[in-house]
Design a protein around this motif. Structure first.
Motif, PDB file in Angstrom:
ATOM      1  N   ARG A 196       0.840  -1.202   0.000  1.00 35.60           N
ATOM      2  CA  ARG A 196       0.000   0.000   0.000  1.00 35.60           C
ATOM      3  C   ARG A 196       0.872   1.248   0.000  1.00 35.60           C
ATOM      4  NH1 ARG A 196      -1.680   3.773   3.514  1.00 35.60           N
ATOM      5  NH2 ARG A 196      -3.706   4.718   3.112  1.00 35.60           N
TER       6      ARG A 196
ATOM      7  N   PHE B  29      -4.065  -2.185  -4.434  1.00 34.57           N
ATOM      8  CA  PHE B  29      -4.018  -0.881  -3.773  1.00 34.57           C
ATOM      9  C   PHE B  29      -3.885   0.191  -4.840  1.00 34.57           C
ATOM     10  CE2 PHE B  29      -2.424  -3.852  -0.630  1.00 34.57           C
ATOM     11  CZ  PHE B  29      -3.160  -3.491   0.489  1.00 34.57           C
TER      12      PHE B  29
ATOM     13  N   GLY C 228      -7.521   1.407   3.295  1.00 38.54           N
ATOM     14  CA  GLY C 228      -6.400   0.532   2.990  1.00 38.54           C
ATOM     15  C   GLY C 228      -5.728  -0.022   4.234  1.00 38.54           C
TER      16      GLY C 228
END
Length: 162
Positions: free
Chosen positions: A64, A125, A155
């Motif tokens: 991420r 992501f 996230g």
């Protein structure tokens, strides 16, 4: 004066043995304080599922971060059941580049299972840190399991006990 008796001032007479209640309470308090400070430093043993689930959570967190810092879309593919993974930077033109690959650590007893039992799990992501995909279930041979999930809006990666 007999042994163990007190003088006029209420103090113990010389030669008396033993501890007062206040002294015992202070010693117990100090022992508990030392124990409380030392307990977090003692490593707890984790099962294979715990180690694998936390390693997967760290991998997803790093992926991420790579997506947000690079302003790109990143996909994490986890192979079921042994936990092989690939981290790919997804190009706008369809060309993907490999950022990382390997096998999730564990003691060999952990298995990775997708939500629907698929042969691989893909989590993505975006450049804003938002996520798609998951959750991933990690189990060991002793019936203990962890679920690694990703919040689609933030996230944020989370490991929960089943």
């Amino acid at each position: 004066m007999p042994r163990g008796s007190r003088g006029r001032s209420g103090r113990r007479v010389r030669g008396e043995r033993g501890l007062t209640l206040v002294e015992v309470v202070v010693v117990v308090f100090l022992l508990l304080l030392v124990l409380a400070l030392a307990a977090p430093a003692v490593p707890r043993s984790r099962s294979g599922a715990d180690r694998t689930a936390h390693a997967l959570a760290q991998l997803l967190g790093r992926s991420r971060l790579a997506a947000v810092r690079g302003g790109i879309e990143v996909a994490v593919e986890v192979g079921v059941p042994r936990g092989e993974y690939r981290v790919l930077a997804l190009g706008a033109d369809g060309a993907d580049s490999l950022l990382d690959a390997g096998t999730l650590p564990g003691d060999g007893t952990a298995s990775v299972v997708g939500a629907g039992g698929e042969p691989r799990v893909v989590l993505r992501f975006g450049p804003l840190g938002r996520a798609e995909g998951g959750p991933v279930r990690v189990t060991d041979g002793q019936g203990r399991g962890r679920v690694v999930g990703v919040n689609p809006w933030t996230g944020r990666v989370r490991v929960a006990t089943e």
